[in-house]
Design an enzyme around this catalytic site. Structure first.
Site, PDB file in Angstrom:
ATOM      1  CE  LYS A 154      -4.462  -1.456   1.774  1.00 24.98           C
ATOM      2  NZ  LYS A 154      -4.317  -2.888   2.118  1.00 24.98           N
ATOM      3  CD  GLU A 160     -11.634   5.514   1.694  1.00 23.68           C
ATOM      4  OE1 GLU A 160     -11.348   6.664   1.300  1.00 23.68           O
ATOM      5  OE2 GLU A 160     -11.276   4.470   1.109  1.00 23.68           O
ATOM      6  CB  SER A 185      -0.161  -8.117  -1.233  1.00 23.81           C
ATOM      7  OG  SER A 185      -0.986  -8.951  -0.439  1.00 23.81           O
TER       8      SER A 185
HETATM    9  C1  LIG Z   1      -5.151  -3.895   1.672  1.00 22.49           C
HETATM   10  C2  LIG Z   1      -4.450  -5.149   1.337  1.00 22.49           C
HETATM   11  C3  LIG Z   1      -4.859  -5.973   0.261  1.00 22.49           C
HETATM   12  C4  LIG Z   1      -6.096  -5.700  -0.559  1.00 22.49           C
HETATM   13  O1  LIG Z   1      -6.075  -4.536  -1.297  1.00 22.49           O
HETATM   14  P1  LIG Z   1      -5.843  -4.556  -2.881  1.00 22.49           P
HETATM   15  O2  LIG Z   1      -6.192  -3.174  -3.272  1.00 22.49           O
HETATM   16  O3  LIG Z   1      -6.766  -5.576  -3.454  1.00 22.49           O
HETATM   17  O4  LIG Z   1      -4.431  -4.906  -3.124  1.00 22.49           O
HETATM   18  C5  LIG Z   1      -4.105  -7.094  -0.042  1.00 22.49           C
HETATM   19  N1  LIG Z   1      -3.021  -7.429   0.682  1.00 22.49           N
HETATM   20  C6  LIG Z   1      -2.603  -6.681   1.736  1.00 22.49           C
HETATM   21  C7  LIG Z   1      -1.400  -7.114   2.496  1.00 22.49           C
HETATM   22  C8  LIG Z   1      -3.305  -5.523   2.096  1.00 22.49           C
HETATM   23  O5  LIG Z   1      -2.889  -4.799   3.139  1.00 22.49           O
END
Ligand SMILES: *Cc1c(COP(=O)(O)O)cnc(C)c1O
Length: 407
Positions: free
Chosen positions: A96, A118, A385
């Site tokens: 993010k 938000e 992610s």
């Molecule tokens: C917020 C988050 C997501 C989901 O958000 P996307 O916009 O779909 O990427 C996925 N993985 C992690 C670790 C997150 O913090």
């Protein structure tokens, strides 16, 4: 229909990805979005701005993130080789921050000293509070009062970083109510304030802009994979909530037609139970949060309640570019349920010494499903992610019969 991938240059000037995307907002916001669109186009073409982002990504975020060969996991599964793009190693522990750094620098360039956001689970709020502290900006984060209660640790984090968290008491006291409040703030304070959206959703130009800022992930993979394996992967997988980490790793692979792209949604208790958050797998097109996309809605167009063990995937919509990639068949979308994601979470902890975010565990779970029926020469690239530190309490309180692992 096979997409003309060589010519992929979506969205169009009005923010459309085929029939999806667009700008469905009140007139009061149209001017602000138009100004943002113009300023972003200028910034993107300015080498000084691009260099500034690159500097910050390198020295503050810690990019490039490595790609790791999950060798023990691959051997245990006995098929394809699984590689992990380590977004979990970024500063703040997820992808993010790639986006919040970009939007904060754009805000600064536009002379805005105040940023708002938000947040639902609090992850985007923390990523925004982080960059606001870094660039010396005032930061206000809107959060449903129910979420404030559930996510006390992230509220504390935002406070530590100097942000003001405003609990929203209207409606269901969750994300969509916080979103309405943030929109109201933006309309009122548009001269001084930049609204940082956390995923590839919302009205144009946000889906494009958030994708661009996250596309550094796929760009790195494009050079890293041939260095490590001598070629590009057969399949790229990523979890999909709003879809920003998936768009980030997919984008530069869209023209590479030999590479399959698979987005993994939250199947919750199972699609058949209706308790899930799989907008593309089980939803239908409609309008939400300023754009046209796939939504989880009833026959009257009312947004349904969603469920996922991972708070970050628990969203009833999805970015409009994913809606287009699905319809055009350039990407495929599948769902992984809570139990499968938890099993993958435990498996990665024990085979590789990596504790993944529950969101990312959905993508790992689907790779684990695919690998055994593929050959040892096949290569799966998973976008990891984020890291799972934030998920300790959730994992501990879920009794998980499927793995037999201790809780
Ligand atoms: C917020 C988050 C997501 C989901 O958000 P996307 O916009 O779909 O990427 C996925 N993985 C992690 C670790 C997150 O913090």
């Amino acid at each position: 229909m096979q997409m003309q991938v060589e010519k992929y240059d979506l969205p169009d000037a009005r923010g459309h990805f085929g029939p999806y995307g667009g700008v469905f907002v009140a007139e009061t916001l149209q001017a602000a979005l138009l100004q943002l669109n113009i300023e972003y186009a200028k910034a993107k073409a300015d080498p000084a701005f691009v260099a500034e982002i690159q500097y910050e990504l390198k020295h503050y975020v810690g990019r490039p993130s490595p790609i790791y060969h999950a060798k023990r996991l691959s051997e245990e599964l006995g098929g394809a080789q699984i590689f992990l793009k380590r977004e979990d190693l970024n500063h703040t522990g997820a992808h993010k921050v790639n986006n919040t750094v970009g939007q904060a620098l754009l805000a600064r360039r536009m002379g805005k000293r105040r940023v708002i956001a938000e947040t639902g689970a609090g992850q985007h709020g923390v990523a925004t509070a982080t960059v606001a502290a870094r660039y010396g900006m005032e930061c206000v984060v809107y959060m449903g009062s129910e979420d404030v209660r559930r996510q006390a640790q992230n509220v504390y984090r935002m406070n530590l970083l100097g942000a003001k968290v405003v609990p929203v008491d209207s409606g269901s006291k969750t994300l969509k109510d916080a979103l309405n409040e943030a929109m109201r703030d933006w309309v009122t304070n548009v001269e001084s304030t930049f609204y940082i959206i956390g995923t590839v959703a919302g009205p144009h130009p946000y889906p494009m802009m958030v994708r661009d800022f996250n596309s550094v992930v796929g760009k790195e993979c494009l050079t890293q994979m041939p260095e490590i394996t001598g070629r590009q992967p057969d399949v790229v997988l990523a979890c999909v909530g709003g879809g920003s980490n998936a768009m980030g790793i997919f984008y530069d692979y869209i023209p590479q037609t030999g590479v399959r792209l698979i987005g993994v949604e939250a199947g919750g208790d199972g699609i058949a139970t209706g308790r899930h958050a799989a907008s593309l797998t089980a939803g239908s097109p409609g309008i939400l949060h300023g754009n046209r996309t796939y939504l989880i809605q009833d026959a009257n167009g009312q947004i349904s309640d969603t469920h996922s063990v991972s708070a970050g995937l628990d969203y009833p919509g999805v970015g409009p570019e994913h809606a287009w990639l699905k319809d055009s068949k350039r990407a495929e979308y599948v769902a992984i349920n809570d139990d499968e994601a938890l099993a993958a979470f435990h498996r990665l902890c024990r085979t590789e010494g990596i504790i993944p975010a529950l969101e990312s565990s959905h993508a790992v779970a689907h790779a684990m499903k695919m690998a055994p029926s593929m050959t040892k020469e096949n290569v799966l690239l998973v976008n990891l992610s984020g890291r799972g530190d934030k998920d300790m309490a959730t994992v501990a309180e879920r009794s998980h019969a499927a793995t037999g692992y201790p809780q």
